[in-house]
Enzyme design. Structure first.
Site, mmCIF file in Angstrom:
data_model
loop_
_atom_site.group_PDB
_atom_site.id
_atom_site.type_symbol
_atom_site.label_atom_id
_atom_site.label_comp_id
_atom_site.label_asym_id
_atom_site.label_seq_id
_atom_site.Cartn_x
_atom_site.Cartn_y
_atom_site.Cartn_z
ATOM 1 C CG ASP A 90 0.625 1.261 -84.735
ATOM 2 O OD1 ASP A 90 0.836 0.189 -84.132
ATOM 3 O OD2 ASP A 90 0.513 1.337 -85.966
ATOM 4 C CE LYS A 133 0.020 -0.775 -88.801
ATOM 5 N NZ LYS A 133 -0.402 0.135 -87.737
ATOM 6 C CB CYS A 204 -7.063 5.806 -80.320
ATOM 7 S SG CYS A 204 -5.443 5.580 -79.558
ATOM 8 C CD GLU A 452 0.170 4.098 -88.620
ATOM 9 O OE1 GLU A 452 -0.617 3.172 -88.854
ATOM 10 O OE2 GLU A 452 0.125 4.789 -87.591
ATOM 11 C CB SER A 478 -2.154 7.365 -88.188
ATOM 12 O OG SER A 478 -3.207 7.230 -87.270
#
Length: 562
Positions: A90, A133, A204, A452, A478
């Site tokens: 993402d 996702k 992350c 996002e 996000s």
């Protein structure tokens, strides 16, 4: 079919459909061509769906975990079959056409799981996943299939370091861009942050969507205890992978399926944990879509009801100063369950244990990272659902990331029909204190893919405007977003939602405390504007996204496909 019936039938397996009987001679020939022995044909066939890719930091360590999963399956007497599932990062997809794809990918992942497992009549499956996702897509797929399944998430990334300071991806890259634009940090520091913010493998470091979903997967019982926060690259994660491989064979033998574990009560547990952690607002979409595949009714009101009764007890990036590694060292999700036990249902985990047993064995090692209710960061949970004449069917905000002074806000609308237009205005300092940025035609169908909005929200924070500017959208945010950012506005603009007729200068009222979001217009004026309204033309007219746009439902339904 119960475990007792399974035993009575002589251990009949689902995979017998492709490997037993005279008419399966050709099938067995093909299976032998893969290297299987005759002895292997009597063992359970276990799929290992891996989303390994060199493109995603959260997935680059999966080759190692695949080995340990395979080892566990073999130790327990199963035959592992590895197959690939596509993945998207993402963060890399953010801010351009690429961000139209991640939510749409969720459906591809679910379809891939269904297709491969049914085509080959696998007895069980382990899903190796991590990022945003892909994890919910795998959960959707196994709920739809309803064959024995376990989810293994590859783990969070450790924090970066710069000048004795811990670094996190969003705070030290996206927000740093705006700070550099302001002249608040030097080009040399920005360059160093770029190199050091993401030091290696893993999802992350904050409570963004990937890590939130990993935690909720464990909370609902689909990962073995400890999986959600065990760090990427750790020996603990290897042991979890191997234990999961061993356990899936046992689940096949006992015929314990996802829909024995994913129930209304276990989904409520996931929501309770979500609210207590202050997780990503994307979980609303994903939990509803998983519930849909499991045949369970779950709506926005359930999230808000639970949020009002569950305190926010952790402060993880981006809404706080702690990192996923801090949650792990504080005891992980079992410790969170221990803290929340009185709010939870006693549901089944794939390990065979129940929630209360897992909570009872856990230890909370850091009372500041996982706080007691009496010292909660907020009295309510992380997410709030707002309604009003802008969002008749609801909108979602991560209230744990909103400062007290912005829980109520009135501002002037600054309207944009694309994220890029808004981003340009923000970076060119055309957004001022008291503005409410409105980004529309970015919903599930209109986006398409419900992009996002991390770049504009992070830029607002980086420019020091998070306590004076709000942002609302029919797109989404996000897990790294913080500040008064309201997303998932339903109906979306392309479906004729009221956000479509807002104009520059309209007054927007946001009251998170009272759960309201409204534009200061009479019903008569709204109706008048709609008489002259026409939706903009679809942004993408060919390929998968064009088909997705025609089939996807609204955000308040989980953005599932019709």
């Amino acid at each position: 079919m119960t475990a007792r019936v399974l035993t009575k039938l002589g251990g009949r397996m689902r995979s017998d459909k492709i490997k037993k009987g005279l008419e399966r001679v050709p099938h067995r020939a093909l299976l032998h061509a893969t290297g299987l022995s005759r002895k292997d044909l009597g063992r359970p066939f276990i799929g290992v769906a891996s989303s390994f890719t060199d493109l995603i930091p959260g997935h680059i360590g999966m080759r190692d975990l695949e080995r340990f999963i395979e080892r566990g399956v073999c130790y327990a007497g199963g035959v592992p079959f590895l197959f690939g599932v596509p993945g998207i990062c993402d963060g890399i997809a953010m801010g351009h056409l690429g961000m139209c794809y991640p939510l749409a990918l969720r459906e591809i992942v679910a379809d891939t799981i269904e297709t491969v497992c049914n085509a080959h009549q696998l007895d069980g499956i382990i899903c190796l996943t991590n990022c945003d996702k892909i994890t919910p897509g795998m959960l959707m797929g196994v709920a739809r299939l309803n064959i024995p399944a376990i989810i293994v998430t590859a783990g969070p990334m450790i924090s970066g370091r710069f000048n004795k300071r811990k670094l996190a991806f969003v705070h030290d890259t996206y927000e740093a861009m705006a700070k550099a634009k302001q002249g608040d940090i030097s080009a040399a520091e920005l360059s160093c942050l770029e190199m050091e913010a993401c030091p290696g493998q893993g999802s992350c470091q904050g409570l963004y969507t990937a890590n939130t979903m990993a935690c909720l997967t464990e909370a609902m019982g689909m990962s073995i205890p400890g999986c959600g926060t065990a760090l990427a690259g750790s020996a603990k994660k290897r042991r979890i992978a191997q234990a999961s491989g061993e356990r899936i064979v046992e689940l096949v033998k006992k015929n314990i399926k996802p829909c024995d574990i994913i129930t209304k009560k276990s989904l409520e547990n996931a929501i309770v944990v979500d609210m207590a952690l202050g997780g990503s607002s994307n979980t609303v979409l994903h939990l509803m879509s998983i519930a849909h595949e499991a045949g369970i009714s779950l709506d926005l009101k359930t999230f808000d009801k639970i949020s009002k009764s569950v305190p926010h007890i952790t402060a993880i990036e981006p809404a706080g100063t702690h990192f996923m590694e801090d949650i792990e060292y504080a005891g992980g999700i079992p410790a969170v369950l221990k803290r929340l036990k009185l709010k939870l249902n006693n549901t089944l985990n794939v390990s065979g244990e129940k929630t209360f047993e897992i909570a009872g064995k856990a230890t909370i090692f850091d009372e500041d990272v996982i706080r007691p209710f009496t010292q909660a960061y907020h009295k309510q949970g992380g997410i709030a659902v707002l309604y009003g004449n802008i969002a008749p069917n609801g909108a979602v905000v991560k209230q744990s990331g909103v400062s007290a002074k912005m829980m109520k806000f009135t501002g002037r609308a600054r309207v944009f029909n694309r994220e890029e237009e808004a981003m340009q205005a923000i970076m060119n300092k055309k957004i001022k204190k008291g503005d409410c940025v409105v980004i529309r035609y970015e919903g599930p169908a209109g986006g398409p893919g419900m992009r996002e909005m991390l770049a504009p929200t992070a830029a607002i924070v980086g420019l020091g405007l998070s306590d004076s500017v709000a942002l609302i959208t029919d797109g989404r945010f996000s897990g790294g977003t913080k500040g008064p950012c309201i997303g998932h506005i339903s109906p979306e603009a392309s479906s004729g939602g009221p956000i479509a007729i807002i104009r520059d200068g309209d007054i927007i009222n946001i009251d998170i405390v009272s759960r309201k979001i409204e534009v200061k217009l009479s019903k008569a004026e709204i109706d008048r504007r709609f008489r002259g309204w026409k939706p903009i033309q679809p942004k993408i007219k060919t390929g998968y996204l064009s088909r997705y746009s025609r089939l996807v439902t609204s955000a308040d339904k989980g953005a599932i496909l019709k």
